[in-house]
Design a protein around this motif. Structure first.
Motif, PDB file in Angstrom:
ATOM      1  N   VAL A  20       0.833  -1.204   0.000  1.00 40.79           N
ATOM      2  CA  VAL A  20       0.000   0.000   0.000  1.00 40.79           C
ATOM      3  C   VAL A  20       0.867   1.253   0.000  1.00 40.79           C
ATOM      4  O   VAL A  20       0.580   2.216  -0.715  1.00 40.79           O
ATOM      5  N   LEU A  21       1.953   1.257   0.770  1.00 40.39           N
ATOM      6  CA  LEU A  21       2.838   2.421   0.791  1.00 40.39           C
ATOM      7  C   LEU A  21       3.517   2.644  -0.551  1.00 40.39           C
ATOM      8  O   LEU A  21       3.699   3.782  -0.981  1.00 40.39           O
ATOM      9  N   ALA A  22       3.899   1.569  -1.225  1.00 45.15           N
ATOM     10  CA  ALA A  22       4.521   1.713  -2.547  1.00 45.15           C
ATOM     11  C   ALA A  22       3.542   2.346  -3.525  1.00 45.15           C
ATOM     12  O   ALA A  22       3.899   3.257  -4.276  1.00 45.15           O
ATOM     13  N   LEU A  23       2.299   1.896  -3.510  1.00 43.41           N
ATOM     14  CA  LEU A  23       1.288   2.468  -4.407  1.00 43.41           C
ATOM     15  C   LEU A  23       0.961   3.904  -4.021  1.00 43.41           C
ATOM     16  O   LEU A  23       0.851   4.778  -4.881  1.00 43.41           O
ATOM     17  N   LEU A  24       0.814   4.160  -2.737  1.00 47.50           N
ATOM     18  CA  LEU A  24       0.527   5.524  -2.279  1.00 47.50           C
ATOM     19  C   LEU A  24       1.681   6.449  -2.626  1.00 47.50           C
ATOM     20  O   LEU A  24       1.472   7.557  -3.139  1.00 47.50           O
ATOM     21  N   LEU A  48       7.993   4.427   0.595  1.00 46.68           N
ATOM     22  CA  LEU A  48       7.165   5.574   0.201  1.00 46.68           C
ATOM     23  C   LEU A  48       7.931   6.514  -0.719  1.00 46.68           C
ATOM     24  O   LEU A  48       7.362   7.088  -1.647  1.00 46.68           O
ATOM     25  N   LEU A  49       9.222   6.662  -0.497  1.00 49.02           N
ATOM     26  CA  LEU A  49      10.036   7.602  -1.273  1.00 49.02           C
ATOM     27  C   LEU A  49      10.645   6.995  -2.528  1.00 49.02           C
ATOM     28  O   LEU A  49      11.398   7.673  -3.228  1.00 49.02           O
ATOM     29  N   ASP A  50      10.330   5.741  -2.819  1.00 50.16           N
ATOM     30  CA  ASP A  50      10.834   5.118  -4.037  1.00 50.16           C
ATOM     31  C   ASP A  50      10.641   6.092  -5.192  1.00 50.16           C
ATOM     32  O   ASP A  50       9.602   6.739  -5.297  1.00 50.16           O
ATOM     33  N   PRO A  51      11.617   6.201  -6.071  1.00 53.13           N
ATOM     34  CA  PRO A  51      11.553   7.229  -7.111  1.00 53.13           C
ATOM     35  C   PRO A  51      10.472   7.035  -8.175  1.00 53.13           C
ATOM     36  O   PRO A  51      10.257   7.911  -9.001  1.00 53.13           O
ATOM     37  N   LEU A  52       9.790   5.901  -8.186  1.00 53.27           N
ATOM     38  CA  LEU A  52       8.732   5.711  -9.176  1.00 53.27           C
ATOM     39  C   LEU A  52       7.611   6.710  -8.924  1.00 53.27           C
ATOM     40  O   LEU A  52       7.146   6.858  -7.807  1.00 53.27           O
ATOM     41  N   GLN A  53       7.199   7.397  -9.968  1.00 54.53           N
ATOM     42  CA  GLN A  53       6.138   8.385  -9.856  1.00 54.53           C
ATOM     43  C   GLN A  53       5.099   8.144 -10.929  1.00 54.53           C
ATOM     44  O   GLN A  53       5.433   7.852 -12.073  1.00 54.53           O
ATOM     45  N   SER A  54       3.860   8.293 -10.574  1.00 54.32           N
ATOM     46  CA  SER A  54       2.769   8.166 -11.526  1.00 54.32           C
ATOM     47  C   SER A  54       2.497   9.528 -12.141  1.00 54.32           C
ATOM     48  O   SER A  54       2.718  10.571 -11.515  1.00 54.32           O
ATOM     49  N   ALA A  55       2.003   9.539 -13.356  1.00 53.98           N
ATOM     50  CA  ALA A  55       1.667  10.785 -14.028  1.00 53.98           C
ATOM     51  C   ALA A  55       0.295  11.300 -13.614  1.00 53.98           C
ATOM     52  O   ALA A  55      -0.039  12.442 -13.860  1.00 53.98           O
ATOM     53  N   GLU A  56      -0.504  10.426 -12.993  1.00 52.69           N
ATOM     54  CA  GLU A  56      -1.852  10.842 -12.603  1.00 52.69           C
ATOM     55  C   GLU A  56      -2.252  10.149 -11.309  1.00 52.69           C
ATOM     56  O   GLU A  56      -1.667   9.137 -10.930  1.00 52.69           O
ATOM     57  N   PRO A  57      -3.270  10.703 -10.623  1.00 49.04           N
ATOM     58  CA  PRO A  57      -3.717  10.083  -9.372  1.00 49.04           C
ATOM     59  C   PRO A  57      -4.263   8.682  -9.610  1.00 49.04           C
ATOM     60  O   PRO A  57      -4.718   8.348 -10.700  1.00 49.04           O
ATOM     61  N   LEU A  58      -4.229   7.896  -8.580  1.00 50.47           N
ATOM     62  CA  LEU A  58      -4.770   6.545  -8.621  1.00 50.47           C
ATOM     63  C   LEU A  58      -6.252   6.612  -8.272  1.00 50.47           C
ATOM     64  O   LEU A  58      -6.607   7.016  -7.178  1.00 50.47           O
ATOM     65  N   PRO A  59      -7.121   6.244  -9.208  1.00 55.16           N
ATOM     66  CA  PRO A  59      -8.555   6.257  -8.895  1.00 55.16           C
ATOM     67  C   PRO A  59      -8.849   5.325  -7.726  1.00 55.16           C
ATOM     68  O   PRO A  59      -8.233   4.268  -7.606  1.00 55.16           O
ATOM     69  N   PRO A  60      -9.793   5.702  -6.846  1.00 56.79           N
ATOM     70  CA  PRO A  60     -10.066   4.859  -5.686  1.00 56.79           C
ATOM     71  C   PRO A  60     -10.468   3.440  -6.059  1.00 56.79           C
ATOM     72  O   PRO A  60     -10.128   2.488  -5.371  1.00 56.79           O
ATOM     73  N   SER A  61     -11.165   3.285  -7.156  1.00 58.15           N
ATOM     74  CA  SER A  61     -11.602   1.947  -7.557  1.00 58.15           C
ATOM     75  C   SER A  61     -10.428   1.069  -7.970  1.00 58.15           C
ATOM     76  O   SER A  61     -10.525  -0.155  -7.949  1.00 58.15           O
TER      77      SER A  61
END
Length: 114
Positions: A20-24, A48-61
């Motif tokens: 969960v922390l990796a995804l958050l 939590l600080l892993d350098p992987l970054q998403s370009a957009e928010p993660l939808p709750p679903s």
């Protein structure tokens, strides 16, 4: 967190927390991410600080589906439980102000996993 998530072992609780922390962490940006990391134990902060970054928010679903994909034997239902246990623990650790800032970065409905 072990008690909150009603996990049988500390290892199960830690596995859920790591996923969960990796995804958050991939979906938090700016100082909010680093402020939360500063309040977590070092091993969890690094996840939590892993350098992987998403370009957009993660939808709750999608949070439960992604979590389930990363936890062996998990279903979306058990993953929803994992997400809820981790996020409620994070909220306690982060405090009200930082939790509010974290939720502001999440899409509408994300706090329903808490």
């Amino acid at each position: 967190m072990k008690e909150r998530g009603e996990y049988d072992t500390a290892e199960e609780a830690e596995r859920a927390a790591r996923v969960v922390l990796a995804l958050l962490g991939a979906h938090l940006v700016g100082e909010v991410r680093s402020q939360l990391a500063a309040r977590l134990p070092e091993g969890f902060a690094l996840i939590l600080l892993d350098p992987l970054q998403s370009a957009e928010p993660l939808p709750p679903s999608d949070s439960s589906a992604l979590t389930a994909a990363w936890i062996e034997g998990a279903t979306e239902q058990t993953a929803t439980w994992d997400v809820s246990a981790v996020l409620s623990t994070i909220a306690d650790t982060a405090g009200e102000d930082l939790t509010g800032q974290i939720l502001l970065q999440r899409p509408v409905g994300y706090d329903q996993d808490r």
